[in-house]
Design a protein around this motif. Structure first.
Motif, PDB file in Angstrom:
ATOM      1  N   ALA A 227      41.759  35.478  26.961  1.00  0.00           N
ATOM      2  CA  ALA A 227      43.170  35.075  26.956  1.00  0.00           C
ATOM      3  C   ALA A 227      44.092  36.178  27.456  1.00  0.00           C
ATOM      4  CB  ALA A 227      43.622  34.594  25.572  1.00  0.00           C
ATOM      5  N   GLY A 228      43.526  37.227  28.003  1.00  0.00           N
ATOM      6  CA  GLY A 228      44.337  38.320  28.534  1.00  0.00           C
ATOM      7  C   GLY A 228      44.610  38.145  30.016  1.00  0.00           C
ATOM      8  N   MET A 229      45.575  38.920  30.516  1.00  0.00           N
ATOM      9  CA  MET A 229      45.910  38.951  31.940  1.00  0.00           C
ATOM     10  C   MET A 229      45.638  40.369  32.442  1.00  0.00           C
ATOM     11  SD  MET A 229      47.395  35.896  32.747  1.00  0.00           S
ATOM     12  CE  MET A 229      48.756  36.042  33.888  1.00  0.00           C
ATOM     13  N   TYR A 230      45.043  40.464  33.614  1.00  0.00           N
ATOM     14  CA  TYR A 230      44.629  41.764  34.135  1.00  0.00           C
ATOM     15  C   TYR A 230      44.971  41.879  35.622  1.00  0.00           C
ATOM     16  CZ  TYR A 230      41.963  41.896  29.827  1.00  0.00           C
ATOM     17  OH  TYR A 230      41.611  41.868  28.501  1.00  0.00           O
ATOM     18  N   VAL A 231      45.144  43.119  36.061  1.00  0.00           N
ATOM     19  CA  VAL A 231      45.221  43.404  37.490  1.00  0.00           C
ATOM     20  C   VAL A 231      43.793  43.699  37.937  1.00  0.00           C
ATOM     21  CG1 VAL A 231      46.102  44.941  39.272  1.00  0.00           C
ATOM     22  CG2 VAL A 231      47.568  44.301  37.344  1.00  0.00           C
ATOM     23  N   LEU A 232      43.260  42.831  38.764  1.00  0.00           N
ATOM     24  CA  LEU A 232      41.868  42.922  39.196  1.00  0.00           C
ATOM     25  C   LEU A 232      41.767  43.728  40.480  1.00  0.00           C
ATOM     26  CD1 LEU A 232      38.870  42.047  39.241  1.00  0.00           C
ATOM     27  CD2 LEU A 232      39.606  39.897  40.289  1.00  0.00           C
ATOM     28  N   LYS A 233      40.919  44.763  40.459  1.00  0.00           N
ATOM     29  CA  LYS A 233      40.601  45.548  41.654  1.00  0.00           C
ATOM     30  C   LYS A 233      39.245  45.064  42.168  1.00  0.00           C
ATOM     31  CE  LYS A 233      44.219  48.200  41.087  1.00  0.00           C
ATOM     32  NZ  LYS A 233      44.168  49.662  41.113  1.00  0.00           N
ATOM     33  N   PHE A 234      39.215  44.539  43.394  1.00  0.00           N
ATOM     34  CA  PHE A 234      38.026  43.900  43.935  1.00  0.00           C
ATOM     35  C   PHE A 234      37.024  44.909  44.513  1.00  0.00           C
ATOM     36  CE2 PHE A 234      41.097  40.381  44.196  1.00  0.00           C
ATOM     37  CZ  PHE A 234      40.349  39.348  43.635  1.00  0.00           C
ATOM     38  N   ARG A 235      35.783  44.759  44.118  1.00  0.00           N
ATOM     39  CA  ARG A 235      34.725  45.604  44.660  1.00  0.00           C
ATOM     40  C   ARG A 235      34.539  45.373  46.159  1.00  0.00           C
ATOM     41  NH1 ARG A 235      30.933  43.266  42.558  1.00  0.00           N
ATOM     42  NH2 ARG A 235      29.775  42.513  44.369  1.00  0.00           N
TER      43      ARG A 235
ATOM     44  N   GLN B 127      39.927  33.991  49.662  1.00  0.00           N
ATOM     45  CA  GLN B 127      38.625  33.362  49.410  1.00  0.00           C
ATOM     46  C   GLN B 127      37.490  34.315  49.782  1.00  0.00           C
ATOM     47  OE1 GLN B 127      38.312  29.664  51.497  1.00  0.00           O
ATOM     48  NE2 GLN B 127      39.973  28.679  50.362  1.00  0.00           N
ATOM     49  N   ASP B 128      37.595  34.912  50.963  1.00  0.00           N
ATOM     50  CA  ASP B 128      36.547  35.834  51.424  1.00  0.00           C
ATOM     51  C   ASP B 128      36.456  37.054  50.501  1.00  0.00           C
ATOM     52  OD1 ASP B 128      36.052  34.145  53.533  1.00  0.00           O
ATOM     53  OD2 ASP B 128      37.193  35.325  55.004  1.00  0.00           O
ATOM     54  N   LEU B 129      37.604  37.550  50.068  1.00  0.00           N
ATOM     55  CA  LEU B 129      37.618  38.721  49.197  1.00  0.00           C
ATOM     56  C   LEU B 129      36.937  38.420  47.861  1.00  0.00           C
ATOM     57  CD1 LEU B 129      38.540  41.612  48.644  1.00  0.00           C
ATOM     58  CD2 LEU B 129      40.776  40.706  47.977  1.00  0.00           C
ATOM     59  N   ILE B 130      37.225  37.266  47.305  1.00  0.00           N
ATOM     60  CA  ILE B 130      36.609  36.885  46.032  1.00  0.00           C
ATOM     61  C   ILE B 130      35.095  36.747  46.194  1.00  0.00           C
ATOM     62  CG2 ILE B 130      36.424  35.041  44.321  1.00  0.00           C
ATOM     63  CD1 ILE B 130      39.430  34.499  44.760  1.00  0.00           C
ATOM     64  N   ARG B 131      34.669  36.091  47.255  1.00  0.00           N
ATOM     65  CA  ARG B 131      33.229  35.884  47.457  1.00  0.00           C
ATOM     66  C   ARG B 131      32.506  37.210  47.718  1.00  0.00           C
ATOM     67  NH1 ARG B 131      35.154  31.020  50.523  1.00  0.00           N
ATOM     68  NH2 ARG B 131      34.776  29.258  49.108  1.00  0.00           N
ATOM     69  N   ALA B 132      33.188  38.147  48.371  1.00  0.00           N
ATOM     70  CA  ALA B 132      32.580  39.459  48.616  1.00  0.00           C
ATOM     71  C   ALA B 132      32.538  40.314  47.358  1.00  0.00           C
ATOM     72  CB  ALA B 132      33.355  40.188  49.713  1.00  0.00           C
ATOM     73  N   SER B 133      33.217  39.870  46.313  1.00  0.00           N
ATOM     74  CA  SER B 133      33.319  40.661  45.080  1.00  0.00           C
ATOM     75  C   SER B 133      32.610  40.004  43.899  1.00  0.00           C
ATOM     76  CB  SER B 133      34.797  40.883  44.735  1.00  0.00           C
ATOM     77  OG  SER B 133      35.488  41.495  45.800  1.00  0.00           O
ATOM     78  N   THR B 134      31.756  39.009  44.174  1.00  0.00           N
ATOM     79  CA  THR B 134      31.030  38.349  43.100  1.00  0.00           C
ATOM     80  C   THR B 134      30.244  39.389  42.294  1.00  0.00           C
ATOM     81  OG1 THR B 134      30.830  36.304  44.361  1.00  0.00           O
ATOM     82  CG2 THR B 134      29.272  36.628  42.570  1.00  0.00           C
ATOM     83  N   GLY B 135      30.349  39.289  40.981  1.00  0.00           N
ATOM     84  CA  GLY B 135      29.686  40.261  40.117  1.00  0.00           C
ATOM     85  C   GLY B 135      30.695  41.101  39.367  1.00  0.00           C
ATOM     86  N   LEU B 136      30.354  42.370  39.164  1.00  0.00           N
ATOM     87  CA  LEU B 136      31.155  43.250  38.312  1.00  0.00           C
ATOM     88  C   LEU B 136      32.247  43.955  39.105  1.00  0.00           C
ATOM     89  CD1 LEU B 136      31.011  43.881  35.263  1.00  0.00           C
ATOM     90  CD2 LEU B 136      29.816  45.996  35.856  1.00  0.00           C
TER      91      LEU B 136
END
Length: 258
Positions: free
Chosen positions: A28-36, A84-93
């Motif tokens: 239930a938290g909100m975060y600033v996500l840094k993409f791998r 979309q591409d960034l999310i797919r390239a960052s699947t995982g941790l």
């Protein structure tokens, strides 16, 4: 560190060069996500993680860091192909910082910083070689009338080229002369011994241990991830040893301003 799972992509933060995003997570938290998978690669996340761990060890104000699991299903409802591409390239941790709702960019002229805190932040940034705390891009936020440090992905830039890393660990950090808080950092000599004492080899080893093996890119100088992790520890331990040229350089740079 805690691990959460991203459940909803909220909005991109286009001010950041690596296109971080605000996401909702399963706690239930909100975060600033840094993409791998961003252009700067996992090394930016390593710098963020180690820099954040050191900041916490020095009791500097930094939002909570968490690991964020990203599933490529997160991209399904996002209309922007680049995202979309960034999310797919960052699947995982990946890595995230607690989102500070309502925080505003720090303005030193409107709210001059405390000299002691300014000195501690300048010392920290000189230690981790953070080139990204300048008047043009302070990476400081004011939230609930308190100063907060964000974005350390540009720190530890030595790890983009490990050549002569042991020798470079002892060098001064000349870009500290451009630090946004340097004019107020008149207690560098006073805080030096205290801050250095907090960063014991055991403390540094514990911070580096949080770096996931998957983020450690293969390098011909190291036989495996264990050897590369040990090099991070040795670099940071060597840098804290006396004489600390990075502190002397910061004091010289501060003196040149007055």
């Amino acid at each position: 560190m805690r691990t959460v799972t991203a459940t909803r992509y909220v909005t991109p933060l286009r001010d950041g060069g690596s296109l971080p995003a605000i996401i909702a997570a399963d706690d239930a938290g909100m975060y600033v996500l840094k993409f791998r998978g961003a252009g700067q690669g996992p090394q930016a996340l390593i710098a963020e993680l180690i820099g954040g761990g050191i900041a916490r060890a020095l009791d500097l104000p930094i939002p909570e860091l968490v690991f964020i699991e990203v599933d490529d299903e997160l991209a399904r409802t996002e209309p922007d192909p680049e995202i979309q591409d960034l999310i797919r390239a960052s699947t995982g941790l990946n890595l995230g910082l607690d989102y500070l709702p309502g925080a505003v960019t720090f303005d030193a002229l409107a709210t001059p910083p405390d000299a002691d805190l300014a000195s501690r932040i300048v010392w920290f940034d000189a230690y981790v070689s953070n080139v990204d705390r300048t008047p043009r891009n302070a990476n400081l936020m004011t939230w609930h009338r308190r100063l907060w440090l964000i974005d350390h992905g540009a720190a530890l830039y030595f790890h983009h080229d490990w050549t002569d890393w042991a020798e470079r660990s002892r060098r001064a950090f000349v870009p500290i002369r451009d630090h946004v808080l340097l004019p107020w950092a008149d207690r560098l000599a006073d805080v030096d011994a205290e801050l250095a004492a907090r960063l014991t080899p055991e403390r540094i080893t514990g911070i580096v241990a949080d770096v996931p093996d998957a983020w450690l890119l293969p390098d011909p100088l190291f036989a495996n991830a264990l050897a590369q992790r040990a090099a991070y520890v040795e670099y940071l331990v060597r840098r804290i040893q006396t004489p600390r040229d990075f502190v002397e350089e910061a004091i010289r740079a501060r003196a040149a301003l007055v």
